[in-house]
Scaffold this motif. Structure first.
Motif, mmCIF file in Angstrom:
data_model
loop_
_atom_site.group_PDB
_atom_site.id
_atom_site.type_symbol
_atom_site.label_atom_id
_atom_site.label_comp_id
_atom_site.label_asym_id
_atom_site.label_seq_id
_atom_site.Cartn_x
_atom_site.Cartn_y
_atom_site.Cartn_z
ATOM 1 N N TRP A 172 0.969 -1.260 0.078
ATOM 2 C CA TRP A 172 -0.337 -0.007 -0.201
ATOM 3 C C TRP A 172 0.840 1.087 0.041
ATOM 4 O O TRP A 172 1.602 1.326 0.774
ATOM 5 N N ALA A 173 0.846 2.008 -1.175
ATOM 6 C CA ALA A 173 1.348 3.537 -0.998
ATOM 7 C C ALA A 173 0.497 4.395 0.005
ATOM 8 O O ALA A 173 1.001 5.156 0.826
ATOM 9 N N ALA A 174 -0.816 3.977 0.380
ATOM 10 C CA ALA A 174 -1.459 4.847 1.460
ATOM 11 C C ALA A 174 -2.697 4.010 1.810
ATOM 12 O O ALA A 174 -3.219 3.248 0.988
ATOM 13 N N PRO A 175 -3.182 3.942 3.206
ATOM 14 C CA PRO A 175 -4.421 3.315 3.442
ATOM 15 C C PRO A 175 -5.608 3.385 2.493
ATOM 16 O O PRO A 175 -6.431 2.514 2.518
ATOM 17 N N ASP A 176 -5.727 4.561 2.027
ATOM 18 C CA ASP A 176 -7.023 4.853 1.392
ATOM 19 C C ASP A 176 -6.779 4.553 -0.289
ATOM 20 O O ASP A 176 -7.483 4.857 -1.012
ATOM 21 N N SER A 177 -5.487 3.927 -0.464
ATOM 22 C CA SER A 177 -5.505 3.381 -1.796
ATOM 23 C C SER A 177 -6.332 2.347 -2.437
ATOM 24 O O SER A 177 -7.208 1.798 -1.448
ATOM 25 N N THR A 178 -6.595 1.961 -3.399
ATOM 26 C CA THR A 178 -7.376 0.992 -3.771
ATOM 27 C C THR A 178 -6.727 -0.497 -3.746
ATOM 28 O O THR A 178 -5.499 -0.513 -3.915
ATOM 29 N N LEU A 179 -7.506 -1.524 -3.463
ATOM 30 C CA LEU A 179 -6.858 -2.828 -3.361
ATOM 31 C C LEU A 179 -6.206 -3.309 -4.806
ATOM 32 O O LEU A 179 -5.222 -4.098 -4.785
ATOM 33 N N GLU A 180 -6.765 -2.940 -5.801
ATOM 34 C CA GLU A 180 -6.289 -3.093 -7.194
ATOM 35 C C GLU A 180 -4.870 -2.628 -7.459
ATOM 36 O O GLU A 180 -3.926 -3.394 -7.777
ATOM 37 N N LEU A 181 -4.741 -1.383 -7.081
ATOM 38 C CA LEU A 181 -3.395 -0.696 -7.104
ATOM 39 C C LEU A 181 -2.502 -1.116 -6.306
ATOM 40 O O LEU A 181 -1.264 -1.371 -6.512
ATOM 41 N N ALA A 182 -2.957 -1.496 -4.731
ATOM 42 C CA ALA A 182 -1.996 -1.951 -4.063
ATOM 43 C C ALA A 182 -1.356 -3.547 -4.414
ATOM 44 O O ALA A 182 -0.321 -3.605 -4.155
ATOM 45 N N GLN A 183 -2.114 -4.288 -5.044
ATOM 46 C CA GLN A 183 -1.679 -5.531 -5.597
ATOM 47 C C GLN A 183 -0.940 -5.371 -6.728
ATOM 48 O O GLN A 183 0.010 -6.053 -6.888
#
Length: 430
Positions: A172-183
């Protein structure tokens, strides 16, 4: 009996020697306990019988999976309070036999027996793995364990994991990022740590639904072999590979990693798979991967770890996880994993702890499951869906409270010349 909740609360407090931190609602509609606290719903006397015949975590889990117990209120808050009675309980190290010598404990058990109207012990829910015998972590038993966990149905995993179909800790770049982007960021981080370049060969051990293989081939131009023991995963992954037009660069096999014999590979990724290997087999696992790498090749081992304990022998997951989620799964401390990789010949070059990232990932998975709960129950069955809800929520809390961690270990098969191919500055990777 219109006071079942009060009687149950008092008996449990007498048994535990501590106030019950949750409110109790019993099968007769009565309630007792701290106002405003999460409510433990005891739907029937069978729940009490399950706790009597198997005190502790497994009895609670059986009652939950069978629907005899439920939570009214915030699941995380309730689990956090119950954790203080089960997993994080300090001071009381007595065995069950020693505890039963205590007159107060014996009196509480007698009261619970009377309240439960005790017949024969209830049968465990059908979702529980039972009757395992013989050696663990053979090819046959590992295939059975993997099938239990991963062959739940690809439609069910789509609900939980979302479009990425990545079943491991996101980044995660930030807690409010999207799951898709974090994966996607996690997959890209693995590729950068492995320094993948066009034309190289990558072995993805425990390839799941093919996300890592597809990302590495599409974004970095490598040729990938992905291996899994799950027939459902392999079929899904092959379909995705074909849809991406990558059949010339990605091969998905139903194959045990111990049977891969077409090395050398330039890089190996093992993401969330090593927890299935087992302590007895771990050194062999490391040696097998070392032998499959070309000199200078890199291994990225992404693995959950437990905290060190007094007894560092083989360690299974807790009773609920072993019986319902990851049969025969074992967690080791990070230091043990690093030592075994080094014993196999690897040079360990980097270790990154991403514990908080897994807590964020699990909370997103729980949210996805809860948002589509009726369909999840239709696909997997009510009992299996309840297993997954409890497992993921409890694991989120375990990562948040530092009971377990997750680490990416980057290791190199360094050639005899000593030229590892690693950059001079750490974590530039390429």
């Amino acid at each position: 009996m219109a006071d079942a909740a009060l009687r149950l609360k008092n008996l449990l407090e007498q048994l535990l020697g501590d106030p019950l931190p949750v409110r109790v609602r019993a099968w007769d509609g009565s309630q007792a306990g701290p106002p405003g606290a999460p409510v433990l719903v005891v739907r029937n006397r069978r729940a009490v019988r399950r706790l009597l015949f198997r005190p502790g975590e497994l009895g609670l889990a059986r009652a939950w999976v069978a629907g005899d117990l439920d939570i009214d209120g915030d699941l995380y808050s309730a689990l956090g309070l119950i954790a203080g009675l089960l997993w994080e309980r300090d001071g009381d190290t007595r065995s069950r036999t020693e505890a039963l010598r205590d007159p107060d404990v014996r009196a509480a058990v007698r009261g619970l027996v009377k309240l439960a109207r005790l017949p024969l012990p209830p049968a465990p829910p059908p979702e529980e793995i039972r009757g395992r015998r013989g050696h663990r972590h053979t090819r046959r038993t590992d295939k059975r364990a993997v099938s239990h966990h991963y062959d739940v149905g690809n439609d069910f995993y789509e609900i939980v994991l979302g479009p990425s179909m990545v079943y491991s800790c996101a980044y995660w770049a930030a807690p409010d990022s999207t799951l898709e982007l974090a994966q996607r960021d996690k997959l890209e981080l693995v590729c950068r740590k492995l320094a993948l370049t066009p034309g190289q060969r990558l072995l993805d051990v425990g390839c799941g639904w093919g996300s890592m293989a597809i990302h590495a081939a599409r974004e970095h131009g490598v040729h990938v072999v992905g291996v899994t023991l799950s027939q459902e995963q392999a079929a899904y992954a092959r379909k995705r590979v074909a849809e991406e037009g990558l059949t010339d660069r990605v091969e998905i096999r139903v194959q045990d990693y111990r049977d891969v014999a077409d090395g050398p590979y330039d890089a190996i990724s093992s993401i969330g798979m090593a927890e299935h290997v087992g302590a007895e087999r771990y050194l062999d696992y490391a040696r097998d991967l070392y032998a499959l790498l070309a000199p200078g090749g890199r291994l990225l081992n992404h693995q959950i770890a437990r905290r060190p304990q007094g007894d560092e022998s083989a360690y299974s997951l807790d009773e609920f996880m072993d019986a319902y989620v990851f049969p025969d799964g074992e967690l080791a401390p990070l230091g043990t994993t690093v030592t075994q990789l080094e014993r196999a010949g690897f040079e360990v070059r980097d270790v990154e702890s991403i514990r908080e990232h897994y807590a964020l990932t699990l909370r997103r998975w729980v949210g996805s499951l809860e948002a589509d709960w009726p369909r999840a129950q239709r696909i997997a069955g009510p009992g299996r869906a309840r297993v997954w809800l409890l497992y993921m929520a409890a694991c989120a809390l375990a990562f948040e409270r530092n009971r377990i961690g997750v680490n990416q270990v980057l290791a190199v098969r360094t050639p005899e010349s000593g030229a590892s191919g690693m950059p001079l500055r750490a974590r530039t990777w390429t």
